[in-house]
Design an enzyme around this catalytic site. Structure first.
Site, PDB file in Angstrom:
ATOM      1  N   SER A  42      11.219  -0.429   5.775  1.00 30.83           N
ATOM      2  CA  SER A  42      11.427  -0.914   7.071  1.00 30.83           C
ATOM      3  C   SER A  42      11.038  -2.240   7.164  1.00 30.83           C
ATOM      4  CB  SER A  42      10.571  -0.103   7.808  1.00 30.83           C
ATOM      5  OG  SER A  42       8.998  -0.224   7.616  1.00 30.83           O
ATOM      6  N   HIS A 163      10.867   6.455   5.764  1.00 26.97           N
ATOM      7  CA  HIS A 163       9.952   6.873   4.625  1.00 26.97           C
ATOM      8  C   HIS A 163       9.989   8.293   4.235  1.00 26.97           C
ATOM      9  CE1 HIS A 163       7.417   3.281   5.425  1.00 26.97           C
ATOM     10  NE2 HIS A 163       8.133   2.903   4.932  1.00 26.97           N
ATOM     11  N   GLU A 172       4.891   6.439  10.779  1.00 28.04           N
ATOM     12  CA  GLU A 172       3.298   6.620  10.288  1.00 28.04           C
ATOM     13  C   GLU A 172       2.586   7.483  11.125  1.00 28.04           C
ATOM     14  OE1 GLU A 172       2.128   3.075   8.258  1.00 28.04           O
ATOM     15  OE2 GLU A 172       4.264   2.768   7.751  1.00 28.04           O
ATOM     16  N   GLU A 215       5.071   7.448   1.169  1.00 26.15           N
ATOM     17  CA  GLU A 215       3.687   6.924   1.132  1.00 26.15           C
ATOM     18  C   GLU A 215       2.663   8.080   0.917  1.00 26.15           C
ATOM     19  OE1 GLU A 215       3.037   4.235   4.669  1.00 26.15           O
ATOM     20  OE2 GLU A 215       4.282   2.830   3.728  1.00 26.15           O
ATOM     21  N   ASP A 250       2.247   4.254  13.506  1.00 24.15           N
ATOM     22  CA  ASP A 250       3.330   3.070  13.314  1.00 24.15           C
ATOM     23  C   ASP A 250       4.467   3.616  13.459  1.00 24.15           C
ATOM     24  OD1 ASP A 250       4.543   0.950  12.752  1.00 24.15           O
ATOM     25  OD2 ASP A 250       4.167   0.743  10.574  1.00 24.15           O
ATOM     26  N   GLU A 296       0.965   0.399  15.974  1.00 28.94           N
ATOM     27  CA  GLU A 296       1.534  -0.973  15.415  1.00 28.94           C
ATOM     28  C   GLU A 296       3.200  -0.690  15.558  1.00 28.94           C
ATOM     29  OE1 GLU A 296       0.666  -0.659  11.072  1.00 28.94           O
ATOM     30  OE2 GLU A 296       2.593  -1.518  10.771  1.00 28.94           O
ATOM     31  N   ASP A 321       3.296  -5.994  13.179  1.00 23.64           N
ATOM     32  CA  ASP A 321       4.042  -6.178  11.762  1.00 23.64           C
ATOM     33  C   ASP A 321       5.246  -6.765  11.848  1.00 23.64           C
ATOM     34  OD1 ASP A 321       4.982  -5.530   9.104  1.00 23.64           O
ATOM     35  OD2 ASP A 321       4.999  -3.188   9.436  1.00 23.64           O
ATOM     36  N   LYS A 346       0.394  -8.441   5.340  1.00 22.94           N
ATOM     37  CA  LYS A 346       1.152  -7.793   4.085  1.00 22.94           C
ATOM     38  C   LYS A 346       1.564  -9.056   3.114  1.00 22.94           C
ATOM     39  CE  LYS A 346       3.834  -3.969   5.967  1.00 22.94           C
ATOM     40  NZ  LYS A 346       5.122  -3.690   6.641  1.00 22.94           N
ATOM     41  N   HIS A 374      -0.500  -1.930   2.564  1.00 25.02           N
ATOM     42  CA  HIS A 374       0.596  -1.951   1.365  1.00 25.02           C
ATOM     43  C   HIS A 374       1.950  -2.084   1.892  1.00 25.02           C
ATOM     44  CE1 HIS A 374       1.056   2.558   2.299  1.00 25.02           C
ATOM     45  NE2 HIS A 374       0.962   1.852   3.547  1.00 25.02           N
ATOM     46  N   LYS A 397      -4.572  -0.148   5.235  1.00 26.60           N
ATOM     47  CA  LYS A 397      -3.691   1.240   5.269  1.00 26.60           C
ATOM     48  C   LYS A 397      -3.245   1.122   3.934  1.00 26.60           C
ATOM     49  CE  LYS A 397       0.515  -0.211   7.785  1.00 26.60           C
ATOM     50  NZ  LYS A 397       1.889   0.328   8.309  1.00 26.60           N
TER      51      LYS A 397
HETATM   52  C1  2PG Z   1       5.004  -0.694   7.372  1.00 21.67           C
HETATM   53  C2  2PG Z   1       5.114  -0.548   5.927  1.00 21.67           C
HETATM   54  C3  2PG Z   1       3.856  -0.127   5.287  1.00 21.67           C
HETATM   55  P1  2PG Z   1       7.584  -0.865   4.772  1.00 21.67           P
HETATM   56  O1  2PG Z   1       6.305  -0.524   8.296  1.00 21.67           O
HETATM   57  O2  2PG Z   1       3.826  -0.670   8.015  1.00 21.67           O
HETATM   58  O3  2PG Z   1       3.579   1.304   5.633  1.00 21.67           O
HETATM   59  O4  2PG Z   1       6.416   0.177   5.705  1.00 21.67           O
HETATM   60  O5  2PG Z   1       6.660  -1.244   3.749  1.00 21.67           O
HETATM   61  O6  2PG Z   1       8.507   0.114   4.452  1.00 21.67           O
HETATM   62  O7  2PG Z   1       7.832  -1.906   5.825  1.00 21.67           O
HETATM   63 MG    MG Z   2       4.751  -1.268  10.199  1.00 22.01          MG
END
Ligand code: 2PG
Ligand code: MG
Length: 445
Positions: A42, A163, A172, A215, A250, A296, A321, A346, A374, A397
């Site tokens: 995502s 996911h 999430e 995940e 999230d 989030e 994010d 990230k 992560h 996380k």
């Molecule tokens: C998120 C992440 C990690 P992705 O959205 O926060 O959990 O997902 O790495 O797929 O962006």
């Molecule tokens: Mg996110």
């Protein structure tokens, strides 16, 4: 003695989704230091660019051989020619790579190539200073201690969104052991709840429903967020951890934002369109009914008005994010608009460790929290465990307490806790105060 780099090697390897990713190994007089980069599903529009080969004959166009070549033929030789003294830290090397790339999104050399070198360099620099990685990172961000704040781990135990294959739009559902006394105890409790959740899912949906998502969380056939939250609350109760946990969500809502609305049915045959205010009402209702302390990306990455209006009355941690992409320009814009109160950190969204540290520092200066994360496509590299301890973010996380690429980070956290305790170095577990760990860190500086 000057510690310099002898060689920088790169190779194409696989991530946890079975897709190619970049591995780098840097050799110095202190040894060989590896790193593998993660990759998101995502992804936000404002992230640094990871290079993919677009050769449909290999890995469906997802190969990273060009990125590997960029390390071996461009970045590596250029860094070697500079003979950086690793004992002086990594910022000069990261700054050099940013200039060498020359674009604002690392699209020339690739954030995957640059980050792999940056991570391996961090390890090489730590060795040159004869300190563990977490201590090196604490030095780089300018933390003066005393001691360390360990993170409250947020375990993503129910996977939805992009996911998993179930009908759940929200990506999430995370559980946070806030009443534990240490990371080690928190991880044990989460693993107990996880097993209880598994039994509960078997009971309600049958054995075929215990498959897991990207995940490591379960993805039973549910679609409404309250069904997920009911499962969590029930597994807290059954495992004897009733008031021990709080919850983070999230939704990763950029993934289901269409025509100025949010489609909660985007993974099913039926659309379930919600307006922005409808989404805000849904979140407020869930926050009222369940022990939710962190939200989030409740709104899409460019839906600024919705973020700003929600933040006006939001009492919990509101994390950006996709909104922020670990990018200082986006962070400053969000601060000016008062759009959120926390940064999701990230490392591959920005592409160097030094820039990630700058982003964390700016968030702390703004009085925000920092939530280390992560990616859904991971490797068994445990770098972010040291990162979260080094910057004292108070929470991270890394998915479920399941799957090697997830538990390697949690296992490393327990190792660090053991090391610190054995050395009588103060090591705090912030519990319910996880949000304010960065603030506490700043006031000690
Ligand atoms: C998120 C992440 C990690 P992705 O959205 O926060 O959990 O997902 O790495 O797929 O962006
Ligand atoms: Mg996110």
């Amino acid at each position: 003695m000057r510690a310099t780099i002898f060689s920088i090697k790169a190779a194409q390897r696989l991530d946890s989704r079975g897709k190619p990713t970049v591995q780098v190994e840097i050799t110095t007089s202190d040894g060989t230091f590896p790193a593998i980069v993660p990759s998101g599903a995502s992804k936000g529009d404002y992230e640094a660019i990871e290079l993919r080969d677009k050769d449909s004959k290999a890995f469906g166009g997802n190969g990273v051989l060009e990125a590997v070549r960029n390390v071996e033929e461009v970045i590596g030789p250029a860094i070697m020619s500079k003979a950086f003294d690793l004992a002086e830290g990594m910022k000069p090397i990261d700054d050099f790579m940013v200039k060498l790339d020359g674009t604002s999104d690392k699209s020339k050399l690739g954030a995957n190539s640059i980050l792999a070198v940056s991570m391996a360099c961090a390890r090489a620099c730590a060795a040159a200073q004869s300190v563990p990685l977490y201590e090196f990172i604490a030095r780089e961000i300018g933390s003066k201690g005393p001691g360390y704040t360990m993170p409250v781990p947020f375990f993503n135990v129910l996977n939805g969104g992009v996911h998993s294959g179930n009908g759940m739009a929200f990506q999430e559902f995370m559980i946070a052991p806030i009443a534990a006394q240490s990371v080690t105890e928190g991880i044990q409790w989460a693993a107990e709840v996880y097993q209880e959740l598994k039994s509960l899912i078997v009971e309600k949906f049958g054995k075929s429903a215990i498959g897991i998502g990207d995940e490591g969380g379960f993805c039973p056939p549910i679609s409404h967020p309250s069904e997920a939250l009911d499962l969590l609350v029930e597994s807290f109760r059954r495992s004897g951890h009733d008031s021990h946990f709080q919850v983070g969500i999230d939704p990763a809502s950029s993934e289901f934002f269409k025509d100025d609305k949010y489609d909660l049915g985007f993974k099913t045959q039926e659309t379930d369109m919600r307006t922005k205010s409808g989404m805000a009402e849904l979140y407020n209702d869930l926050i009222e009914r369940y022990p939710i302390v962190l939200l989030e990306d409740p709104f899409a990455q460019d839906d600024w008005d919705a973020w700003v209006s929600f933040n006006e009355t939001c009492k919990i941690e509101l994390v950006g994010d996709d909104l922020l992409a670990t990018n200082i320009i986006r962070i400053d814009k969000a601060a000016e608009k008062k759009a959120c109160n926390a940064l999701l950190l990230k490392i591959n969204q920005i592409g160097t460790i030094s820039e990630a540290l700058t982003a964390a520092k700016r968030a702390y200066e703004l009085g925000w929290s920092v939530f280390v994360s992560h990616r859904s496509g991971e490797s068994t590299d445990s770098f972010i465990a040291d990162l979260t301890v080094g910057i004292g973010s108070g929470h991270l996380k890394s998915g479920a307490p399941c799957r090697g690429e997830r538990v390697v980070k949690y296992n490393r956290l327990m190792d660090i806790e053991d090391i610190l305790k054995a050395q009588n170095i103060e090591c705090r577990y912030p519990g319910e105060q996880f949000r304010w760990a960065g603030k506490a860190r700043d006031s000690r500086n």
